[in-house]
Write an enzyme that holds these catalytic residues in place. Structure first.
Site, PDB file in Angstrom:
ATOM      1  N   GLU A 218       0.769  -1.262   0.024  1.00 13.55           N
ATOM      2  CA  GLU A 218       0.085  -0.070   0.105  1.00 13.55           C
ATOM      3  C   GLU A 218       0.909   1.348   0.075  1.00 13.55           C
ATOM      4  OE1 GLU A 218      -3.334   0.463  -0.555  1.00 13.55           O
ATOM      5  OE2 GLU A 218      -2.612   2.673  -0.410  1.00 13.55           O
TER       6      GLU A 218
ATOM      7  N   THR B 274      -6.157   2.627  -5.108  1.00 11.21           N
ATOM      8  CA  THR B 274      -6.001   1.242  -4.902  1.00 11.21           C
ATOM      9  C   THR B 274      -6.739   0.300  -6.017  1.00 11.21           C
ATOM     10  OG1 THR B 274      -5.587   1.288  -2.762  1.00 11.21           O
ATOM     11  CG2 THR B 274      -6.133  -0.683  -3.554  1.00 11.21           C
TER      12      THR B 274
ATOM     13  N   HIS C 121      -1.203   3.395   4.868  1.00  9.76           N
ATOM     14  CA  HIS C 121      -2.041   4.336   4.138  1.00  9.76           C
ATOM     15  C   HIS C 121      -2.107   5.792   4.667  1.00  9.76           C
ATOM     16  CE1 HIS C 121      -5.502   5.928   2.315  1.00  9.76           C
ATOM     17  NE2 HIS C 121      -5.714   4.848   1.320  1.00  9.76           N
TER      18      HIS C 121
ATOM     19  N   ASP D 281       1.280   0.476  -5.037  1.00  8.27           N
ATOM     20  CA  ASP D 281       0.048   0.810  -5.941  1.00  8.27           C
ATOM     21  C   ASP D 281       0.020   2.424  -6.449  1.00  8.27           C
ATOM     22  OD1 ASP D 281      -0.541   1.652  -3.156  1.00  8.27           O
ATOM     23  OD2 ASP D 281      -2.706   1.289  -3.337  1.00  8.27           O
ATOM     24  N   HIS D 282       0.550   3.087  -5.461  1.00  8.20           N
ATOM     25  CA  HIS D 282       0.590   4.440  -6.058  1.00  8.20           C
ATOM     26  C   HIS D 282       1.565   5.354  -5.017  1.00  8.20           C
ATOM     27  CE1 HIS D 282      -2.393   4.969  -2.542  1.00  8.20           C
ATOM     28  NE2 HIS D 282      -3.056   4.018  -3.189  1.00  8.20           N
TER      29      HIS D 282
HETATM   30  C1  GP9 Z   1      -9.202   0.301   1.235  1.00  6.97           C
HETATM   31  C2  GP9 Z   1      -7.754   0.623   0.659  1.00  6.97           C
HETATM   32  C3  GP9 Z   1      -7.284   1.803   0.580  1.00  6.97           C
HETATM   33  O1  GP9 Z   1      -9.743  -0.741   1.143  1.00  6.97           O
HETATM   34  O2  GP9 Z   1      -7.598  -0.313  -0.262  1.00  6.97           O
HETATM   35  O3  GP9 Z   1      -7.458   2.381  -0.809  1.00  6.97           O
HETATM   36  P1  GP9 Z   1      -6.974   3.607  -1.611  1.00  6.97           P
HETATM   37  O4  GP9 Z   1      -7.565   4.955  -0.735  1.00  6.97           O
HETATM   38  O5  GP9 Z   1      -5.365   3.570  -1.251  1.00  6.97           O
HETATM   39  O6  GP9 Z   1      -7.424   3.798  -2.866  1.00  6.97           O
HETATM   40 MN    MN Z   2      -3.979   2.197  -2.233  1.00  3.44          MN
END
Ligand code: GP9
Ligand code: MN
Length: 698
Positions: free
Chosen positions: A261, A305, A421, A480-481
């Site tokens: 993440e 995500t 996150h 992911d980003h």
């Molecule tokens: C929530 C998680 C976060 O289920 O995958 O998503 P994001 O904010 O990174 O898109």
């Molecule tokens: Mn994410």
């Protein structure tokens, strides 16, 4: 006292009085239901206030319709509208209990998979307290029939009715304004239906869903098979054939997709006061059997995500606005990796420690053919086990092994971590490294959660080694980003040691790690320019499944024929020669800005831009027009969403049954002894509360 009661009764005997009573009772009942029948994740005083407040505007507007009618009819209409709104609430309560989500128009239309079994199981899931949503309706009808409150036959001026309706809309506007300031881009990003209900209420959610569905369907109904022609032409002329050195080398292996993440490339080998922030991932990055990429970019937009997931499962881009998982995930036809793997005998599962409705995963995964979705409710509840968006990574990964060991092999398993996150919340007991000092408080703990994520990966790898899973698996790891968005320029300056970061540096800041690890893989650091769209074709070639006929926009990262054009979702790009970011153009190698383009440069840049725009545009056509429904992929069996059900009890039974049918799970191969205890973790929460109660199939 007596006069007050008399006054109140007199008030209630007027039409306005009765109307207000109806609205107040309806609001109270809705608030009660929101609190007790759903898990909306209400946090903080603003959200609590909005949860109560959002019950009012809808009630004023809808029940207020009755005020435009005369005499007894208007009273009956108030009761009927109240009854209908309450029934809608009731239906949502039942649906939510089963699916942890709200009813959508697509579901009603029957095109979504979630309608399956609902009728059958309805009787089993009703609880007596659900009927409390009708209490106010019954009370109001009784007081009218018994003349406890008298019907006011006087004419209610249209002017007044209009005022009430207008008031409803004004209050809704206030509601929306407050919601947006608490959660910006609430309606454009469409995170989760829970959010919309929490902030705006059930009626607003329903209307919103209706409008979105209508817009969507209009585009889809106009689409035709003909629109696939330019797509196929484009893909054919840009197909990059596989590298024979790697093609098929992972055939038959288990596949782990490990979603890191918000993990950016700059964290690799990053040191904090001489200490490595992510030693495990660094080691993996440099390992001789890891192919790591140092010019790999994320390509997500608002769907973050979910956009990353969309690209990894389908090699299709997310949308320029909102999340394709949400708008199209539950309804479109996909030829996604889980389904492709399933049809090659793999068990497929996604693991995530958040609620299943987030990013509409609970529906989108069905279209993609995931057999299992182990979301938050599959995991045991322990004290302090979650933070921010879901279960803390160490606990999540440890508990995931409980299900992993039960999956018949070979499997395709995606593990989505979440602790790293924004805004990087972590409790003291889990912090084992200092924080950044950028002067931006929300960014500073980023390395602490990244460090924690890294430790959790170390524990996972150790388990994979111990159980022998590592040997017969291919590991795909990716960030992911960005974790630090461009809203934090000051912090980025501190991290990059720049005075005022420019667009080139910002473009390079969008790099995320991408690593392929497998025993015997010829590794190294690969400098090809690529991004998330390219992951799937790369993996397919490694698994020996030619992607030549697939409608997928990426190019195998190991291919020698790559064009190395990385399209950002907003039309900017990076290539080995040029970088365009926010309108500025640079040389990629040196970072020097090109202020005056020569004719030749302009031509090259135009060509690249043309490619990028075409690629994104065609991917959007596929998504918006649901074009894959027209594409017959030879040998591929179309996914039927009705075959999938992620309801806890159903999933557990399915897993039990699958193990009986195919005895190749890690547990089965270990003489049916669980390997769960071999997974060591130092998660302090599990030390304090070691009894883990996993749910059992009923
Ligand atoms: C929530 C998680 C976060 O289920 O995958 O998503 P994001 O904010 O990174 O898109
Ligand atoms: Mn994410």
């Amino acid at each position: 006292m007596k006069t007050a009661v008399r006054k109140l009764r007199a008030g209630l005997n007027t039409k306005l009085g009765f109307f207000l009573l109806t609205v107040v009772l309806f609001a109270l009942k809705s608030y009660w239901a929101y609190q007790n029948k759903f898990n909306l994740g209400v946090k903080g005083s603003v959200q609590h206030f909005l949860l109560a407040f959002n019950t009012i505007p809808g009630a004023l507007i809808f029940i207020g319709i009755a005020l435009y009618f005369r005499g007894r009819l208007s009273y009956w209409l108030m009761s009927i509208i109240n009854f209908l709104l309450s029934t809608w609430l009731f239906a949502n309560i039942l649906y939510y209990r089963e699916f942890s989500d709200f009813i959508t128009f697509n579901l009603i239309k029957g095109s979504s998979a979630t309608s399956n079994n609902l009728g059958k199981s309805l009787a089993g899931i009703i609880r007596p307290s659900d009927f409390l949503v009708y209490v106010d309706v019954i009370i109001l009808i009784v007081v009218l029939l018994t003349h406890l409150i008298r019907v006011d036959m006087r004419y209610f001026k249209v002017r007044y009715a209009l005022t009430i309706t207008a008031l409803g809309f004004v209050l809704f506007g206030v509601n929306l304004g407050m919601a947006e300031s608490n959660r910006s881009q609430l309606l454009t990003r469409t995170f989760d239906n829970n959010y919309i209900v929490k902030y705006l209420g059930l009626q607003a959610y329903t209307i919103y869903d209706g409008i979105k569905t209508g817009q969507n369907n209009a585009i889809k109904s106009k689409a035709s098979a003909n629109q696939l022609k330019p797509v196929r032409k484009f893909l054919k002329s840009n197909y990059a054939s596989p590298n024979i050195q790697y093609y098929g080398t992972a055939k038959g292996k288990n596949v782990f997709i490990i979603h890191l993440e918000s993990f950016q490339q700059f964290l690799i080998d990053y040191k904090y006061h001489g200490q490595e922030v992510t030693p495990t991932l660094n080691k993996l990055y440099h390992a001789s059997d890891t192919m790591a990429f140092d010019n790999f970019f994320h390509q997500v937009a608002q769907g973050k995500t979910s956009d990353a997931e969309m690209m990894l499962e389908n090699s299709l881009f997310g949308l320029p606005e909102g999340s394709a998982f949400v708008t199209d995930g539950g309804t479109n036809t996909f030829q996604a990796m889980p389904a492709l793997m399933d049809q090659r005998g793999y068990t497929t599962a996604s693991f995530h420690g958040d609620v299943p409705s987030f990013w509409n995963r609970d529906n989108a995964y069905k279209s993609m053919g995931y057999q299992y979705f182990f979301s938050k409710n599959y995991f045991p509840v322990t004290k302090n086990y979650d933070k921010g968006y879901g279960i803390k990574d160490k606990i999540f990964l440890k508990d995931s092994s409980y299900y992993l060991e039960q999956l018949p092999q070979p499997f395709y398993a995606k593990l989505i971590t979440v602790t790293n996150h924004y805004p990087y919340l972590l409790d003291k007991q889990n912090k084992s490294i200092g924080k950044l000092h950028t002067g931006d408080k929300t960014v500073d703990p980023y390395i602490q959660t990244a460090h924690y994520l890294d430790q959790s990966i170390a524990e996972l790898l150790d388990y994979l080694d111990k159980t022998g899973l590592r040997k017969n698996s291919i590991l795909i790891l990716y960030g992911d980003h960005y974790g630090i968005s461009n809203n934090h320029m000051g912090a980025i300056d501190k991290i990059l040691k720049t005075k005022k970061v420019n667009n080139y540096q910002l473009a390079m800041f969008q790099k995320v790690p991408f690593m392929i690890n497998m025993e015997g893989l010829k590794g190294g650091i690969n400098h090809t320019y690529g991004g998330e769209i390219d992951v799937l074709p790369t993996l397919e070639d490694l698994l020996g499944m030619s992607s030549k006929n697939y409608i997928q926009f990426g190019q195998d990262l190991l291919s020698k024929q790559r064009n190395q054009i990385v399209s950002f979702r907003d039309g900017d790009f990076v290539t080995p020669k040029y970088t365009k970011y926010d309108g500025d153009v640079y040389y990629t190698k040196t970072g020097k800005q090109i202020k005056h383009q020569t004719k030749a440069q302009k031509k090259q840049l135009d060509d690249i831009q043309h490619y990028v725009t075409t690629e994104l545009g065609l991917s959007d056509k596929v998504m918006n027009g649901d074009l894959l429904r027209f594409y017959h992929l030879p040998g591929f069996k179309k996914v039927n969403k009705k075959d999938y059900n992620y309801n806890l009890n159903h999933g557990l039974k399915q897993l039990k049954h699958a193990q009986k049918k195919k005895k190749t799970s890690v547990k089965a191969e270990n003489n049916n002894q669980s390997t769960f205890d071999e997974y060591s973790t130092d998660a302090p929460e599990l030390k304090a509360d070691p009894t883990l109660k996993f749910p059992k199939a009923k």
